[in-house]
Write a protein that holds these residues in place. Structure first.
Motif, PDB file in Angstrom:
ATOM      1  N   ILE A 120      69.908  -3.860   6.634  1.00  0.00           N
ATOM      2  CA  ILE A 120      70.304  -4.336   7.989  1.00  0.00           C
ATOM      3  C   ILE A 120      68.865  -4.765   8.703  1.00  0.00           C
ATOM      4  O   ILE A 120      68.312  -5.139   8.333  1.00  0.00           O
ATOM      5  CB  ILE A 120      69.381  -2.741   8.585  1.00  0.00           C
ATOM      6  N   LEU A 121      69.653  -5.834   9.770  1.00  0.00           N
ATOM      7  CA  LEU A 121      69.416  -6.348  10.827  1.00  0.00           C
ATOM      8  C   LEU A 121      68.916  -6.265  12.000  1.00  0.00           C
ATOM      9  O   LEU A 121      70.224  -5.714  12.346  1.00  0.00           O
ATOM     10  CB  LEU A 121      70.563  -7.598  11.039  1.00  0.00           C
ATOM     11  N   ILE A 122      67.855  -6.044  12.599  1.00  0.00           N
ATOM     12  CA  ILE A 122      67.794  -6.002  13.389  1.00  0.00           C
ATOM     13  C   ILE A 122      66.984  -6.783  14.255  1.00  0.00           C
ATOM     14  O   ILE A 122      66.276  -8.029  14.226  1.00  0.00           O
ATOM     15  CB  ILE A 122      66.229  -4.562  14.690  1.00  0.00           C
ATOM     16  N   THR A 123      68.229  -6.882  16.145  1.00  0.00           N
ATOM     17  CA  THR A 123      68.068  -8.841  16.343  1.00  0.00           C
ATOM     18  C   THR A 123      67.877  -7.717  17.871  1.00  0.00           C
ATOM     19  O   THR A 123      68.050  -7.274  18.658  1.00  0.00           O
ATOM     20  CB  THR A 123      69.201  -9.205  16.102  1.00  0.00           C
ATOM     21  N   SER A 124      67.005  -9.094  18.397  1.00  0.00           N
ATOM     22  CA  SER A 124      66.531  -9.156  20.262  1.00  0.00           C
ATOM     23  C   SER A 124      67.365 -10.425  20.479  1.00  0.00           C
ATOM     24  O   SER A 124      66.885 -10.604  21.666  1.00  0.00           O
ATOM     25  CB  SER A 124      65.496  -9.813  19.962  1.00  0.00           C
ATOM     26  N   ASP A 125      68.595 -10.952  20.254  1.00  0.00           N
ATOM     27  CA  ASP A 125      69.539 -11.652  20.591  1.00  0.00           C
ATOM     28  C   ASP A 125      70.592 -11.557  19.814  1.00  0.00           C
ATOM     29  O   ASP A 125      71.492 -11.643  19.116  1.00  0.00           O
ATOM     30  CB  ASP A 125      69.264 -12.966  19.958  1.00  0.00           C
ATOM     31  N   LYS A 126      71.676 -11.182  21.120  1.00  0.00           N
ATOM     32  CA  LYS A 126      72.924 -10.673  21.529  1.00  0.00           C
ATOM     33  C   LYS A 126      74.235 -11.330  20.664  1.00  0.00           C
ATOM     34  O   LYS A 126      74.859 -10.746  19.462  1.00  0.00           O
ATOM     35  CB  LYS A 126      73.336 -10.232  22.334  1.00  0.00           C
ATOM     36  N   ASP A 127      73.704 -13.265  20.013  1.00  0.00           N
ATOM     37  CA  ASP A 127      74.790 -14.294  19.844  1.00  0.00           C
ATOM     38  C   ASP A 127      74.198 -13.357  17.938  1.00  0.00           C
ATOM     39  O   ASP A 127      75.787 -13.946  17.157  1.00  0.00           O
ATOM     40  CB  ASP A 127      73.771 -15.183  20.033  1.00  0.00           C
ATOM     41  N   ASP A 128      73.311 -12.917  17.539  1.00  0.00           N
ATOM     42  CA  ASP A 128      73.812 -12.427  16.458  1.00  0.00           C
ATOM     43  C   ASP A 128      74.396 -11.507  16.212  1.00  0.00           C
ATOM     44  O   ASP A 128      74.932 -11.067  15.175  1.00  0.00           O
ATOM     45  CB  ASP A 128      71.912 -11.936  15.672  1.00  0.00           C
ATOM     46  N   LEU A 129      74.922 -10.669  16.759  1.00  0.00           N
ATOM     47  CA  LEU A 129      75.538  -9.692  16.442  1.00  0.00           C
ATOM     48  C   LEU A 129      77.316  -9.910  16.523  1.00  0.00           C
ATOM     49  O   LEU A 129      78.249  -9.795  15.260  1.00  0.00           O
ATOM     50  CB  LEU A 129      76.228  -8.884  17.720  1.00  0.00           C
TER      51      LEU A 129
END
Length: 374
Positions: A54-63
Motif C-alpha cells: 500500500i502506498l500512502i501519498t500526500s500528492d494527488k498526482d500519485d493517485l
C-alpha cells in the motif's frame, strides 16, 4: 482545506478497514518528486508476487500514476497524517523521511521502520545528527554509508539498527531510462542545493549566475530543489520576472529531472547530490560554485570520517569561487573543450561506493521478503 480534510479522512478510514495481512509493505511519499526513488522497489516486490503493498501519498498526482500499479491512498491533511502515523499497524513502513520520531511519531504497532535514500551523499554532514536514529532498518547506498552510520551509533550511543548495503534505487532507475543522445550544444543545467541557512547560493547568487550564462549565449535550465518552492518564493518570482521571455531560459518544474539531465552539457551546483547521478549516468562535467558548505549536522566534527562529496569533488570537480561569477561562462567554455571525466574514473568510483549496481531494488525486495518471514 476542508476538502483535503475529508479526502484524507476517507483514506484513513479505508486503510483501517484493511485486513492486517494486507498491510505488510506500507510506503509513504510526501511528493511526486520522490516517485522515481522508490517505484522500482514497489515493482520488484510485485515481481516477487507480493500483493500486500500500500502506498500512502500526500500528492494527488500519485493517485493517477499508481492507479493500476498498487493500492494508493491520499492523506494530505497534517493532523490526520499525524494520527495515521501514531496509530499505524503494519509489518514494514518504508520511506525516505528523515528525523523520524522528532516530527512524526513512531507507532508501537509497526514492527519495522525502513529508510531508503534519495541522495548519494554522506550521512553525517547534510543530514541532522538524529536523522536516522529511530529507524529499524536502513537500506544504504553502499559501504561508505554503513561505516558512517555505525560510527554514529557508537559515538552517540544510538540504538543499533540493521544496515543493509542494498544500493541506490534512483541511480538504477535513471540509467534504465536515460537517452544519452539528447545532449544540446551549450545547454547548461543550474541545479542549486537547498539548505537551512538563509545564506545560500540560490538566493544570493542565482540571478547573477543565470544572467552571466545567458549573456554569453548559453542555454540555461534552472532546476530548483523542491524546498526552494517553499523557502525561496521571492527569488523564484524575480527569476520568472527577469527571464521568462528569454528563449534560452527554462524553469524545470517536472517531477523528474531526467529531461534536464539528458539535454545539458554541463551541470552547475554548489552542493547538490544530483552531480553523482549526472556523472555516473551521463559522464559529463560539473562546475561547483564555492559558496557555503551544506552542513546540517551540528555534531559533524565528532564523526571523524571524510565525506563522499569531498572525495567526489576532488576527482571530478571544476571549482569556481562565488566572488568570480563573472568568470563562470569562461570556465564553461574551457570545460566544453576538454571534459576531464573518463569512463574508467566513473566506473571505479561507482563500483567502490555503490552496492548492487543495476540490481538494487531486487536485492532490497529479496531482503524485505526474507525479513518478513522471520
Amino acid at each position: 482545506m476542508l476538502k483535503n480534510f475529508i479526502e484524507s479522512l476517507i483514506s484513513l478510514i479505508k486503510f483501517t478497514r484493511f485486513d492486517d495481512s494486507k498491510k505488510k509493505f506500507i510506503f509513504y511519499s510526501e511528493s511526486k518528486f520522490y516517485r522515481n526513488f522508490y517505484i522500482d522497489l514497489i515493482l520488484s516486490l510485485k515481481k516477487k508476487n507480493q500483493k500486500n503493498i500500500i502506498l500512502i501519498t500526500s500528492d494527488k498526482d500519485d493517485l493517477i500514476f499508481f492507479k493500476d500499479i498498487v493500492e494508493c491512498l491520499y492523506i494530505k491533511n497534517y493532523y490526520i497524517l499525524l494520527y495515521f502515523f501514531k496509530t499505524l499497524s503494519c509489518k514494514f513502513m518504508i520511506m525516505t523521511l528523515t528525523d523520524l520520531g522528532n516530527h512524526i511519531q513512531k507507532s508501537k504497532l509497526c514492527k519495522y521502520y525502513v529508510y531508503y535514500f534519495h541522495a548519494i551523499g554522506s550521512t553525517h554532514q547534510m543530514y541532522t545528527n538524529l536523522a536516522f536514529r529511530n529507524y529499524d532498518i536502513i537500506l544504504a547506498n553502499g559501504e561508505y554509508q554503513s561505516k558512517e552510520l555505525k560510527l554514529t551509533e557508537k559515538q552517540f550511543d544510538f540504538p543499533e539498527k540493521e544496515i543493509i548495503n542494498s544500493g541506490y534505487f534512483f541511480l538504477d532507475n535513471l540509467k534504465a531510462k536515460a537517452n544519452l543522445n539528447l545532449k544540446e550544444n551549450r545547454h547548461i543545467l543550474f541545479a542549486p542545493s537547498w539548505t537551512f541557512s538563509k545564506e545560500n547560493l540560490f538566493d544570493d547568487c542565482g540571478i547573477d549566475i543565470i544572467s552571466n550564462l545567458l549573456s554569453k549565449k548559453f542555454k540555461v535550465t534552472l532546476r530548483p530543489h523542491p524546498e526552494h518552492y517553499k523557502r525561496s518564493i521571492n527569488t523564484l518570482s524575480k527569476i520568472n520576472e527577469l527571464f521568462y521571455d528569454n528563449k534560452d531560459f527554462r524553469l524545470d518544474k517536472n517531477y523528474s529531472n531526467l529531461e534536464s539531465l539528458e539535454k545539458s552539457e554541463i551541470i552547475i551546483t554548489d552542493n547538490s547530490s544530483i552531480v553523482f547521478e549526472y556523472v555516473f549516468v551521463f559522464k559529463r562535467p560539473i562546475v561547483y560554485v564555492d559558496y557555503k558548505e551544506k552542513i546540517h549536522n551540528i555534531d559533524r566534527d565528532k564523526i571523524n570520517m571524510p565525506t563522499i562529496e569531498d572525495e567526489f569533488k576532488k576527482i571530478f570537480g571544476n571549482i569556481i569561487n562565488s566572488k568570480k561569477i563573472n568568470d563562470l561562462s569562461q570556465l564553461c567554455e574551457k570545460i566544453l573543450l576538454k571534459n576531464n571525466i573518463t569512463n574508467q574514473l566513473v566506473e571505479e568510483f561507482a563500483k567502490k561506493n555503490i552496492s548492487n549496481l543495476d540490481n538494487s531494488a531486487l536485492f532490497a525486495a529479496d531482503y524485505l521478503i526474507k525479513k518478513s518471514k522471520s
